[in-house]
Design an enzyme around this catalytic site. Sequence first.
Site, mmCIF file in Angstrom:
data_model
loop_
_atom_site.group_PDB
_atom_site.id
_atom_site.type_symbol
_atom_site.label_atom_id
_atom_site.label_comp_id
_atom_site.label_asym_id
_atom_site.label_seq_id
_atom_site.Cartn_x
_atom_site.Cartn_y
_atom_site.Cartn_z
ATOM 1 N N ASP A 1 -9.920 -1.581 -3.648
ATOM 2 C CA ASP A 1 -10.248 -1.603 -2.231
ATOM 3 C C ASP A 1 -9.913 -0.264 -1.570
ATOM 4 O OD1 ASP A 1 -7.542 -2.233 -2.796
ATOM 5 O OD2 ASP A 1 -7.251 -2.928 -0.746
ATOM 6 N N ASP A 2 -10.594 0.031 -0.476
ATOM 7 C CA ASP A 2 -10.282 1.160 0.399
ATOM 8 C C ASP A 2 -10.254 2.487 -0.339
ATOM 9 O OD1 ASP A 2 -9.969 -0.997 2.009
ATOM 10 O OD2 ASP A 2 -7.802 -0.841 2.201
ATOM 11 N N ASP B 1 -1.072 -4.607 10.610
ATOM 12 C CA ASP B 1 -1.012 -3.164 10.405
ATOM 13 C C ASP B 1 -2.063 -2.429 11.223
ATOM 14 O OD1 ASP B 1 -3.199 -3.947 8.902
ATOM 15 O OD2 ASP B 1 -2.416 -3.255 6.982
ATOM 16 N N LYS C 1 0.810 -1.214 0.000
ATOM 17 C CA LYS C 1 0.000 0.000 0.000
ATOM 18 C C LYS C 1 0.848 1.272 0.000
ATOM 19 C CE LYS C 1 -4.259 -1.568 0.061
ATOM 20 N NZ LYS C 1 -4.035 -2.864 -0.546
ATOM 21 N N ASN D 1 -2.204 -12.323 3.673
ATOM 22 C CA ASN D 1 -1.636 -10.979 3.818
ATOM 23 C C ASN D 1 -0.826 -10.967 5.111
ATOM 24 O OD1 ASN D 1 -1.106 -8.264 3.385
ATOM 25 N ND2 ASN D 1 -3.051 -7.567 4.222
ATOM 26 N N ASN E 1 -6.684 -12.025 5.788
ATOM 27 C CA ASN E 1 -5.935 -10.994 6.506
ATOM 28 C C ASN E 1 -5.354 -11.553 7.805
ATOM 29 O OD1 ASN E 1 -5.795 -8.525 5.003
ATOM 30 N ND2 ASN E 1 -8.022 -8.487 5.106
ATOM 31 N N TRP F 1 -8.754 -13.774 0.227
ATOM 32 C CA TRP F 1 -7.681 -12.916 0.751
ATOM 33 C C TRP F 1 -7.782 -12.987 2.260
ATOM 34 C CZ3 TRP F 1 -5.441 -8.026 -1.719
ATOM 35 C CH2 TRP F 1 -4.746 -7.248 -0.799
#
Length: 854
Positions: free
Chosen positions: A290-291, A393, A214, A422, A388, A386
């Site tokens: 995403d996001d 983070d 990111k 991730n 997490n 996916w």
Amino acid sequence: MKMNHYAKCMAAGLLCTFMYGTLSAQETDFDLSSQRSEKQDVRAVPGKKIDHQGLIINPTPHQLKVNKENTCPILQGINLKDKQHKFSAYLDFLPTNKKGVKLAIDFGPKAARKAQVKEVSGAYSLIINPKEIILTGYDARGAFYGIQTLKQLTESPVAFQGTLPCMEINDYPDLPNRGVVEGFYGTPWSHEVRLSLIDFYGKFKMNTYLYGPKDDPYHSCPNWRLPYPEKEAQHIKELVEASNRNYVDFVWAIHPGQDIKWNEEDYQNLINKFNWMYDLGVRHFAIFFDDISGEGTNPLKQTELLNRLTEEFVKVKGDVSPLTVCPTDYSKLWANPTEKGSLAIYGKTLNPEIKVFWTGDVVCSDLTPETLDFINSRIKRPAYYWWNYPVTDYIRNFLLQGPVYGLDTSLTAQETCGVISNPMEHGEASKLALYGVADYAWNIADYNAIDNWERGLAELVPDATDAYRTFAIHSSDTENGYRRDESWETQTFRIADWNDAAANTLEEEFKKVESVPARMENGCQNKALLNELQPWLTEFGKLGTRGKQAIELARIYRSGQDDALFWTKYIQNIMTPEDRKNYEAHKSGTLKLQPFYEYAMDDMAHGYLKKLSGKVPNDYKGIGSFSSAHTVQTKLMFDNDSTTFYTSGIAQKPNDWIGVDLRDVRDVTEISILQGRNSKDDVDYFDHAVVECSADGQNWKALTSELNQQYIIHWQGAPEKARYVRLKRLDSKRTNYASVRSFDVNPLRPDNLGFTLEADTLSKAVYAFDNNLGTSYQSTKAIAFGVNKDVKAYTLLTNQLPAPIKCVQLDKKGKVLSETMIETPYARIELADKNVNQIRLEGKAEIFEIVPIN
């Protein structure tokens, strides 16, 4: 992880900050507030440790038949017959010798059919006979995987005498996509760590590395339209080459959605970027939506773009694999489930070859058939999971070193086309979890979480496995959000439930914890891993010392014979502000070890002060409807620090409440509450609430009218007999967390002490008289206090004194009646006579309590 502002740890830190709630991904900006599970159940880790009899293979093969009666000699090396001349460089773990055992390697559909190898990419057969080893892959990747299995066999204990048992292995992956996404917020991995991890992926048969950090500006805003600078481009090229050597698909992801313009110019910008990446060797591409917020979230525009790229880039190139996409609605938490929702639009309009990511019911959540039913029925294809985990983070002061579990073992490729993990920004420390993900995705039905974890520990730190295991078993929980089991072999207790045998056992565990840093320093050969772990190992060792000393202190406390000795040992084992700051920055043992220490010290302090003062201390306890309200986290409401806060850790719901147990029925006359993480614009608070009190915890009386959008709450009134006070949520649409910075009941002030007080900082000097050992006053020069008529003496409880302090007793006119020097942290001040009106303590001292004796 997948939010656009990673959390900051607060100064005295308990938890990371969370912004925003469960709003639609298309309605607001994001941060790590959505990195939350709506449940906080700490599920037990499934599985059990297995005796593999010296034969260690990861991932677990589907079919393995061992003939222990016959062996194959490998000490003299191999006579390699590499039929397609592709793999000699991969066999450097065995010497080449024409007189050695014959090793024949071949691959391809024809050879695979003859060897009865499953027609799946990555499948292989490995036959070990006394005179030859025959390795057949369905494709080149399958042959490569067979070599990895052979290498693991030669590294297993079973091969220590230079032979391998004869065996037949017929193996294949359950899922076509198995790997890792570098998709977290925070510091991206170094180039060296990425290369190390790619070798790790190949060794354990993971076939995907999705590059999407990111904080890479050329992956996302603001520079996604620009080519990589020369150095970064060279690194990408080297990563592609390393991935190719390890038969790993290097998938380069772009994240254009925040500022993409749905016009021809930006389409061409995207094509240009893909072509630049193609020229660096990239053959696998993903697009993340995403996001984000704004126009980029339009699902029709997204699918139109993806379909066009498929036709005009993927198919035109010919050697590029189908695209992968992360939709804006990647979690059930905020996805629109209707036919008008973006997921249903994907299902109706998106090219069926394109893979679609999904994180599950919430951002960090288990992989279940139910969540796949939800997504697959809408996108009309098996979702790409996916996961997490072990990403941190959203809890950057934690390392997750526990077993990989929460992945359903009944699933097949019909339900999910793959699982991608991730990880943490600590790449080497992520390998323990990735070892498990590799095992699960390859052989789902036979996945054994505990056994995999035990094998992974030995794989990563073979020369200090027990030390690493001790650290890992106590470094598994997240403390909030996606809870993980931790310390499951350790039994803790409260001081009131003391048992000598249990105490002795726990003491030995704390001694092991204390020794871990030195043992890891001496035994961990992977220095990159050691460097990542080091800050946590340091604090972990200190936790072991504190826990051990708490048990030693409890023995003194339980004897009840030496108040001075207890106090001296007690202050030696409390956490200083610096200690707590360091621990909060690198936490472990949050499920059992640290709570044992906290509760033991608090419980002993409570009982000790009650004995000295003859009354129930004012060390109030946090209570509430949230699961975290029964943990040490609530202490942040009572630490006299408005920069720290207790947080619910899960979404608020109807009738939730946060409150205080006053430890006794008291006259309540004043209540002050600071809600939220600030008093300006925070969203984690009860926006519609009422303050109530109760003497029995059953019958509640409202003290305030309905409170609307109030961060700062203050009530004063006639005395109410109550033991419990709470802030209760009333009707509201809010689903954010709830946070409280302070919850003061009958706050002590100089004007309500009942005697005069003189000090540099009066507001803090009252902590020396608040009947609470959890607070203290740092006197830099002097503190003076009036003596009430019924007091005969005082017990003075301080921290270790840097130098003796002077105790001066004075009468009403200021005449000195007595002067003595105090040198010890526990001291009894006997009044010189009945005329003593004031006592002055001169010198530097941290004063925990001045206890009057009547």
